[in-house]
Design a protein around this motif. Structure first.
Motif, PDB file in Angstrom:
ATOM      1  N   UNK A   1       0.809  -1.205   0.000  1.00 38.83           N
ATOM      2  CA  UNK A   1       0.000   0.000   0.000  1.00 38.83           C
ATOM      3  C   UNK A   1       0.845   1.259   0.000  1.00 38.83           C
ATOM      4  N   UNK A   2       0.402   2.230  -0.773  1.00 39.96           N
ATOM      5  CA  UNK A   2       1.069   3.524  -0.838  1.00 39.96           C
ATOM      6  C   UNK A   2       0.367   4.478   0.122  1.00 39.96           C
ATOM      7  N   UNK A   3       0.481   4.180   1.386  1.00 44.09           N
ATOM      8  CA  UNK A   3      -0.193   5.010   2.388  1.00 44.09           C
ATOM      9  C   UNK A   3       0.824   5.493   3.411  1.00 44.09           C
ATOM     10  N   UNK A   4       0.511   6.628   4.031  1.00 48.34           N
ATOM     11  CA  UNK A   4       1.372   7.143   5.095  1.00 48.34           C
ATOM     12  C   UNK A   4       0.746   6.711   6.419  1.00 48.34           C
TER      13      UNK A   4
END
Lengths: 311, 520
Positions: free
Chosen positions: B90-93
């Motif tokens: 996932x490209x999440x912060x």
């Protein structure tokens, strides 16, 4: 022991804590911004030194303390820009770049100082200006609080204001959001079109801006002249404060205050019959202890995290 | 194909290192369909998808969106053209809230500040519109994997994606979460979105996809209406071997069991089972192969055997020569006579900057004969290194050359030389010939067979069917963390049959798989 308490429990001591915290706090806020963008600026010491000298020179030649401050801020930010350029454009290792900045500043400032004043030790021959201190009308008449909080250097007040500004910047602005996302997960930032390099440029420039305010304070407030290597490790202490403050704005401000208190204590204790050299180590001992506590707790936290995420 | 929403024609992708990831691939997407791209690992699915999303540019071929030829230079280009991607990682912060993650890069403003309220409102409105319930104010790090995936899908939708690419979306999900995802995907389809679903799980492909493009070895094996093909046909197209290797294998009697795994269970931190009830043994002079599509528990099994799972909850036992090793550290396990050829030779198998000689002694520099007082015994090390370089035909300028400068095959030979030259009693070989040229692969195979003749017990985990079918004396198939098949004459097993087990279409009963313990 009594004499120790007599030294500490005075409004003068509390006043001096704020006074010596100022440069540490500025630099720590700068370190905070670049660290949150995932780029460790260890060139704080050098940036502060350059801006301290620039403030003295510019104010001496223009005879304006404010123009001197502007010169200090511009030169410090420029140094940060050079560091950013080499790191982000030419992929120099940021630590090497930071070390280079520090060494360049240490030697370069003496060279320029000698060139302009003929003195390698201090700028006594330059008629530099000092930024004003401010008495706050109502506040100064309050007992105890008044003498502690009023009458400080203008940059001291500005450093306190900066805590709020940095907090707002990091937590409440689009730029802050991007800075934090770049530091935490650059892939995520990139995947939504945020330019990681551009954000890191901004963060490094901002870190240079705040560090140079700290530098300007050193030569245009804390002292009224430039002396060789006058930052004396404050840039490093600031990096430690940022780290120990767990990279939060409030934490960074509080640990800066703690290190400032240690610094002030070492100044105050010099009136007692303790070897001055020993006392002078106090802020650094506090730094080392602080970093150990921080490292131990971080390691524990990491281990716990590893255990829960291991598959 | 007048109604193709997105079309790829003659896509070829050659990476700078010479790997041909895609060869003349045709792909066509109809508006409003769920289209699967199925294939084994390394079949070229990911590359094709990266090209579709602008992350890689093709060496040859064209991309058309609604009939218009386009060149995607970056993911941003793809996003602007209504293509969204849900990455497997996932490209999440993590420390951001859902709303902050949603609007990152397109933050609503209020004066100079970031308008949190508007971000939350936008998130909630999007979630309602697509019927994907998320808590806008929750921190992403506190969310379950399924929730994170929802946030990723919403992120793509809020940026105007009409085409959604999902990269192995179910790999990290529990069965319940998978069902929920499928319902959501159906809904999105009904709302007019087009979905590209990358997977090697045939059941899932059959369950929700309208059409399927099958890939193998970088080529497209054709596109089919999902309802018109059976799982068996898909499996046959996906799994296959191109060249058949043959080795002369002497029959030798198998001795005492060296490795015994008994009812091993391991789950991840979310409680998802990674290994369940794994039992088998490997005996002296025996090569036991483990086949399976990647991500079906092989990695965890190897970690359990090589000290990578210390302190992780689980049950069951792993014994080497009768000694329980689950809580031993790596050095202790190696001292029992265990060697390990890791899958990742770059990061795990070798130290790239160090010399060939240093890499060769990295498992034995503590031994007395490698030392002279407090120092390493330079001349002995040099002699050993030269001998091994020669024996294993490592093509290099000399033992002092940094290993990172060698080609993949030669680097792997050094790793194999190190692991095979310590008289191991148990060798764990994980993808020992992945990405190496055929010559080096055959050489490594010969070495494994030599060790077998020397009575070494070998566990071979590989996705390469050639290797596993030809070298193994017994073969296990893993699927979803379980042993689903056992064969005692692997070379007689056809790849079609194997494919059915690897893809979870067939499974043997307990009695048959239980034979993995005693091999009778």
């Amino acid at each position: 022991m009594n004499s120790l308490l007599n030294v500490i429990l005075t409004t003068d001591f509390a006043f001096s804590v704020l006074r010596v915290t100022t440069p540490i706090l500025f630099a720590a806020l700068g370190a905070l911004i670049s660290n949150r963008a995932g780029i460790i600026n260890i060139g704080m010491e050098g940036i502060m030194l350059v801006s301290a000298l620039a403030g003295v020179i510019v104010s001496a030649y223009t005879q304006s303390a404010w123009v001197g401050l502007l010169g200090a801020v511009l030169s410090g930010t420029l140094i940060a820009g050079i560091l950013a350029f080499f790191t982000l454009k030419f992929k120099t290792h940021i630590i090497l770049g930071g070390v280079a900045i520090n060494m360049f500043a240490s030697g370069g400032t003496v060279f320029i100082l000698y060139l302009l004043s003929g003195d390698k030790g201090s700028s006594t021959s330059l008629a530099s200006k000092v930024l004003p201190s401010i008495e706050i009308p109502l506040l100064r008449d309050i007992p105890v609080l008044g003498p502690i909080l009023s009458g400080h250097h203008i940059l001291t007040y500005f450093s306190i204001l900066s805590v709020l500004v940095v907090y707002y910047l990091l937590n409440r602005t689009p730029l802050g959001l991007r800075i934090r996302s770049v530091g935490e997960n650059p892939h995520a930032a990139q995947s939504v079109g945020v330019s990681v390099v551009r954000i890191q440029y901004s963060a490094l420039l901002l870190s240079g801006f705040f560090a140079s305010l700290g530098g300007a304070y050193m030569s245009m407030g804390y002292l009224s002249l430039f002396t060789r290597d006058m930052i004396a490790g404050r840039g490093w202490i600031a990096i430690a404060a940022e780290s120990m403050g767990r990279s939060t704005t409030v934490g960074t401000a509080l640990t800066s205050l703690l290190f400032g208190a240690a610094d002030a204590l070492s100044n105050a204790l010099q009136v007692l019959k303790i070897p001055a050299e020993l006392i002078a180590t106090l802020p650094y001992v506090a730094t080392v202890i602080g970093l150990i506590i921080y490292a131990v707790s971080e390691t524990r936290k990491k281990n716990r995290k590893l255990k829960t995420t291991a598959k | 194909m007048a109604n193709a929403l997105l079309e790829m024609r003659g896509i070829t992708k050659v990476y700078p290192n010479g790997v041909v990831a895609n060869k003349d691939v045709e792909f066509s997407l109809r508006e409003g369909e769920i289209h699967a791209i199925a294939g084994e690992n390394g079949a070229g699915k990911s590359t094709l998808m990266k090209i579709m999303f602008g992350m890689e540019s093709p060496s040859e071929g064209e991309l058309y969106i609604r009939g218009e030829q386009v060149k995607l230079q970056s993911p941003q280009d793809a996003i602007d053209r209504g293509i969204g991607m849900v990455h497997q990682h996932f490209m999440l912060v993590p420390s951001f809230t859902v709303a902050e993650n949603m609007v990152l890069g397109m933050e609503p403003r209020k004066g100079v500040g970031f308008n949190v309220g508007e971000a939350v409102r936008l998130t909630e409105a999007t979630a309602r519109k697509y019927n994907l319930a998320v808590n806008a104010k929750a921190k992403v790090e506190d969310l379950s994997v399924g929730m994170k995936q929802k946030v990723e899908i919403l992120k793509a939708l809020v940026r105007g994606a009409k085409i959604l690419i999902l990269d192995e979306p179910t790999a990290v999900l529990t069965p319940q979460e998978t069902e929920e995802l499928f319902r959501e995907l159906q809904q999105l389809k009904e709302q007019g979105h087009t979905i590209v679903f990358i997977s090697h799980k045939l059941k899932e492909v059959k369950a929700i996809c309208d059409r399927i493009t099958i890939m193998r070895g970088g080529r497209s094996e054709g596109v089919f209406e999902t309802r018109e093909v059976t799982e068996q046909e898909i499996s046959r197209l996906m799994v296959g071997r191109d060249v058949v290797l043959k080795y002369d294998k002497s029959t030798i009697p198998h001795g005492k069991p060296v490795l015994t795994v008994d009812r091993l269970n391991v789950s991840d931190s979310q409680g998802k089972a990674l290994l369940s009830e794994i039992s088998f043994s490997v005996r002296e002079g025996q090569i036991v192969g483990i086949a399976g599509v990647e991500g079906n528990g092989q990695t965890q099994l190897i970690e359990a055997l090589t000290g990578g799972l210390r302190g992780v909850t689980g049950s069951g036992s792993v014994r080497v020569k009768g000694e329980e090793i689950r809580e031993l550290d790596i050095l202790d396990i190696r001292n029992l006579g265990v060697s390990y050829i890791p899958e990742d030779r770059m990061r795990q198998g070798s130290a790239g900057e160090a010399s060939i000689a240093d890499n060769l002694i990295s498992t034995r520099y503590r031994q007395k004969d490698m030392n002279k007082g407090p120092f390493l015994h330079g001349s002995k090390i040099a002699a050993l290194a030269s001998a091994l370089v020669e024996e294993f035909k490592v093509r290099c300028s000399g033992p002092q050359q940094p290993i990172g400068m060698l080609s993949g095959g030669n680097m792997q030979k050094v790793v194999v030389a190190r692991e095979c030259s310590t008289n191991p009693q148990l060798l764990i070989a994980e993808q020992p010939t992945r990405g190496v040229d055929i010559g080096a692969a055959q050489f490594i195979h010969q070495k494994l067979l030599e060790l077998r003749s020397g009575n070494c017990a070998t566990l071979l985990v590989s996705a390469d069917l050639n290797e596993i079918l030809e070298l193994s004396d017994s073969l296990l198939v893993m699927y979803e963390g379980q042993i689903v098949a056992y064969f005692d004459h692997p070379s007689a097993v056809s790849e079609e049959e194997l494919g059915l087990y690897m893809l979870g279409i067939n499974r043997q009963d307990k009695e048959q798989t239980g034979r993995a313990v005693n091999h009778v």
